[in-house]
Design an enzyme around this catalytic site. Structure first.
Site, PDB file in Angstrom:
ATOM      1  N   GLY A 177       0.885  -1.169   0.000  1.00 14.05           N
ATOM      2  CA  GLY A 177       0.000   0.000   0.000  1.00 14.05           C
ATOM      3  C   GLY A 177       0.915   1.209   0.000  1.00 14.05           C
ATOM      4  O   GLY A 177       2.143   1.062   0.049  1.00 14.05           O
TER       5      GLY A 177
ATOM      6  N   GLY B 154       8.462   5.928   6.117  1.00 13.03           N
ATOM      7  CA  GLY B 154       7.507   6.822   5.461  1.00 13.03           C
ATOM      8  C   GLY B 154       8.166   7.970   4.695  1.00 13.03           C
ATOM      9  O   GLY B 154       7.477   8.848   4.183  1.00 13.03           O
TER      10      GLY B 154
ATOM     11  N   ARG C 149       3.926  14.303  -7.119  1.00 11.36           N
ATOM     12  CA  ARG C 149       3.774  13.519  -8.349  1.00 11.36           C
ATOM     13  C   ARG C 149       2.391  13.707  -8.953  1.00 11.36           C
ATOM     14  O   ARG C 149       1.401  13.784  -8.229  1.00 11.36           O
ATOM     15  CB  ARG C 149       4.015  12.043  -8.030  1.00 11.36           C
ATOM     16  CG  ARG C 149       3.939  11.135  -9.235  1.00 11.36           C
ATOM     17  CD  ARG C 149       4.643   9.826  -8.998  1.00 11.36           C
ATOM     18  NE  ARG C 149       3.933   8.985  -8.065  1.00 11.36           N
ATOM     19  CZ  ARG C 149       4.449   7.840  -7.582  1.00 11.36           C
ATOM     20  NH1 ARG C 149       5.663   7.441  -7.929  1.00 11.36           N
ATOM     21  NH2 ARG C 149       3.754   7.121  -6.734  1.00 11.36           N
TER      22      ARG C 149
ATOM     23  N   ARG D 287      -2.626   0.596  -9.713  1.00 11.60           N
ATOM     24  CA  ARG D 287      -1.583  -0.329 -10.161  1.00 11.60           C
ATOM     25  C   ARG D 287      -2.188  -1.711 -10.383  1.00 11.60           C
ATOM     26  O   ARG D 287      -3.281  -1.987  -9.884  1.00 11.60           O
ATOM     27  CB  ARG D 287      -0.517  -0.457  -9.051  1.00 11.60           C
ATOM     28  CG  ARG D 287       0.018   0.878  -8.572  1.00 11.60           C
ATOM     29  CD  ARG D 287       0.432   0.823  -7.103  1.00 11.60           C
ATOM     30  NE  ARG D 287       0.725   2.167  -6.589  1.00 11.60           N
ATOM     31  CZ  ARG D 287       1.944   2.654  -6.379  1.00 11.60           C
ATOM     32  NH1 ARG D 287       2.993   1.901  -6.568  1.00 11.60           N
ATOM     33  NH2 ARG D 287       2.109   3.879  -5.949  1.00 11.60           N
TER      34      ARG D 287
ATOM     35  N   ASP E  79       3.239  -4.085  -8.314  1.00 16.15           N
ATOM     36  CA  ASP E  79       2.771  -2.863  -7.636  1.00 16.15           C
ATOM     37  C   ASP E  79       3.439  -1.624  -8.227  1.00 16.15           C
ATOM     38  O   ASP E  79       3.104  -0.505  -7.832  1.00 16.15           O
ATOM     39  CB  ASP E  79       3.023  -2.942  -6.124  1.00 16.15           C
ATOM     40  CG  ASP E  79       4.463  -3.246  -5.790  1.00 16.15           C
ATOM     41  OD1 ASP E  79       4.946  -4.315  -6.197  1.00 16.15           O
ATOM     42  OD2 ASP E  79       5.118  -2.414  -5.146  1.00 16.15           O
ATOM     43  N   ASN E  80       4.378  -1.806  -9.143  1.00 15.41           N
ATOM     44  CA  ASN E  80       4.990  -0.658  -9.817  1.00 15.41           C
ATOM     45  C   ASN E  80       4.522  -0.552 -11.267  1.00 15.41           C
ATOM     46  O   ASN E  80       5.133   0.144 -12.078  1.00 15.41           O
ATOM     47  CB  ASN E  80       6.520  -0.759  -9.771  1.00 15.41           C
ATOM     48  CG  ASN E  80       7.051  -0.511  -8.365  1.00 15.41           C
ATOM     49  OD1 ASN E  80       6.384   0.124  -7.543  1.00 15.41           O
ATOM     50  ND2 ASN E  80       8.242  -0.997  -8.085  1.00 15.41           N
TER      51      ASN E  80
ATOM     52  N   ASP F 106       6.881   4.843 -10.550  1.00 14.34           N
ATOM     53  CA  ASP F 106       7.697   4.515  -9.377  1.00 14.34           C
ATOM     54  C   ASP F 106       9.167   4.342  -9.771  1.00 14.34           C
ATOM     55  O   ASP F 106       9.690   3.236  -9.813  1.00 14.34           O
ATOM     56  CB  ASP F 106       7.173   3.249  -8.671  1.00 14.34           C
ATOM     57  CG  ASP F 106       6.336   3.621  -7.460  1.00 14.34           C
ATOM     58  OD1 ASP F 106       6.086   4.828  -7.254  1.00 14.34           O
ATOM     59  OD2 ASP F 106       5.946   2.710  -6.702  1.00 14.34           O
TER      60      ASP F 106
END
Ligand code: AMP
Ligand code: MG
Length: 490
Positions: free
Chosen positions: A89, A125, A175, A182, A251-252, A261
């Site tokens: 996530g 983070g 961004r 994704r 996930d990218n 990413d």
């Protein structure tokens, strides 16, 4: 606190049920200050051309919180290096909302490096200045080259210390992209067996990105076809320019087929099929030559996740077309790079021989393609000089030039070298974001001097132009560049 919100933002992702995200406020960095602001891109959203100040700056720095404009961390999962990880996530990025461009198209505004979220796992983070600059430069380089990519409105540095292999400073990237959805979003709901959420996600993707799919016989199949086609275009573009993403986990992978990413990516200097930009990818799973088959693997994983919505045989049939589609688009891009408009017998051998020669000699790919585009101005020598085995190079070049003599224009005349080369210079960049150039910009920025970032952006925005005062930026990597190690650590 403030009286009026300094920006017009919509928040359509909030309409999804809670299972899709967690509301999280940004955690600001200490003494944030602009490194760069993408004025040209900002104008597309009616935002100021110069780095914002006042409340807008504070909001973009994550320093102003508004209950009317909550930010959120998206939940997704994904296959990392071939292994399914359900725990992913947004671990350090937040979706602030959507900006509308002049055409009314919505673009996500995402703050990367904004602090801990429920999905941060062992991470802090944060994002460091080095990786933030790499993402900014990488995505703007792609824009200049005409390759689909996420973008950025700007980035800012801080005095917050962040520990990686050494202590560095935290930074954030603003961004923008039409979607942060994704492949891993679909995988999450599939493996959680939340098929109603999977369907809702697919329905929204159709509504937002491919509304015309609704009017087809099988909208979900059409959605899958669109994702395949967008991915094919992206992969063909990467292979033609010599770009390696470095971490093609599911996930990218953006469903819109945008380069997404930016981590340990690299544009090749010397042509090398086995190029691995990520120093921690020991097996070379994500090497340059593997990208077409990894994209297929990822699309298969997505197809599997879509199986509650699309019959198995239809998914299989779509996937079977992947190779042919990729082959066609890649060869059309290579044909353009070589200045060839016709499709003639023997062309694939000509291409194969060229790639074999480049790979054997590790010839600088950008220089090679550019010098072929300058045959009209500088002749053969600069091409030949790029090879140790000059005889082999001359042999190939002769064959290529003979092939060019078969190129006929609309009036039945042979296309001249001038005309061909002129067209080739519009697709073969003079300037490419070499790793060492990015490193110099990073080293200077870490000392507080951001000027090199501006210079690179100016060149990379128009990489096909001559910029005669900047010829140094076409130099091959200096010896120290061999020691640059890029890993997932960012
Ligand atoms: P990446 O390798 O950047 O694609 O990240 C993979 C996953 O790890 C994503 O879910 C990221 O949000 C998360 N992640 C990466 N770096 C950090 C970090 N420093 N803190 C928290 N989460 C992170
Ligand atoms: Mg990622």
């Amino acid at each position: 606190m403030f009286m009026s919100f300094p920006l017009t933002l919509s928040h359509r992702y909030l309409d999804f049920p809670d299972a899709f995200y967690s509301q999280v406020n940004p955690q600001p960095l200490a003494n944030s200050r602009w490194v760069t602001w993408n004025g040209e891109h900002a104008k597309e959203f009616g935002l100021p051309e110069h780095p914002p100040s006042g409340e807008l700056k504070h909001y973009l720095f994550g320093e102003l919180i508004s209950s009317k404009h909550p930010s959120l961390a998206m939940k997704y999962a994904g296959h990392q290096f071939g292994v399914y990880n359900p725990e992913l996530g947004d671990g350090r990025g937040l979706l602030l909302g959507e900006l509308s461009d002049q055409h009314g198209v919505k673009h996500d505004l995402h703050l990367k490096g904004a602090g801990l979220t429920p999905y941060s796992r062992m991470g802090d983070g944060r994002a460091v200045l080095r990786s933030t600059i790499r993402e900014y430069l990488g995505s703007e380089a792609m824009v200049g080259l005409g390759i689909p990519t996420t973008r950025a409105l700007g980035m800012f540095a801080s005095d917050t210390v962040v520990y990686r292999e050494k202590s560095e400073f935290g930074a954030m990237l603003l961004r923008t992209t039409q979607t942060h959805i994704r492949f891993g979003h679909f995988e999450h709901f599939f493996y959680q067996q939340q098929h109603d959420h999977l369907k809702l996600l697919a329905d929204k993707c159709i509504d937002w990105y491919w509304p015309q799919a609704k009017h087809t016989n099988h909208p979900y199949l059409t959605l899958f076809q669109h994702i395949i086609d967008a991915t094919v275009e992206m992969i063909a573009s990467w292979q033609a320019i010599g770009f390696t993403h470095g971490v093609m986990n599911t996930d990218n992978m953006s469903i819109l087929g945008q380069t997404f990413d930016y981590g340990p990516y690299g544009f090749m200097d010397g042509y090398d099929n086995n190029y691995i930009p990520n120093h921690s990818d020991y097996q070379g799973r994500y090497s340059f030559k593997m990208q077409p088959s990894i994209a297929f693997w990822n699309l298969s994983a997505l197809g599997y996740a879509l199986s509650p919505l699309i019959e198995h045989h239809l998914i299989e049939a779509e996937l079977e077309r992947y190779q042919t589609k990729l082959g066609a688009i890649f060869s059309s891009k290579m044909r353009q790079k070589l200045g060839l408009t016709l499709c003639l017998e023997g062309d694939s051998e000509l291409f194969d021989e060229m790639f074999n020669l480049l790979n054997q000699h590790h010839t600088d790919y950008t220089r090679f393609m550019r010098s072929l585009s300058e045959l009209d101005l500088l002749g053969e020598q600069p091409v030949i000089d790029l090879f140790v085995d000059r005889a082999k190079a001359r042999e190939w070049l002769t064959r290529y030039q003979r092939r060019c003599e078969n190129e006929i224009n609309g009036e039945g005349k042979v296309i001249t070298t001038d005309t061909r080369c002129h067209a080739m210079r519009q697709v073969n960049p003079k300037y490419i974001l070499r790793n060492y150039l990015a490193q110099i910009a990073i080293d200077k920025a870490e000392q507080g001097d951001y000027s090199e970032i501006d210079t690179l952006i100016m060149l990379l925005k128009k990489p096909f132009d001559e910029h005669p005062d900047y010829n140094d930026y076409t130099d091959l990597p200096p010896p120290w560049a061999q020691d640059i190690e890029i890993s997932c650590s960012s």
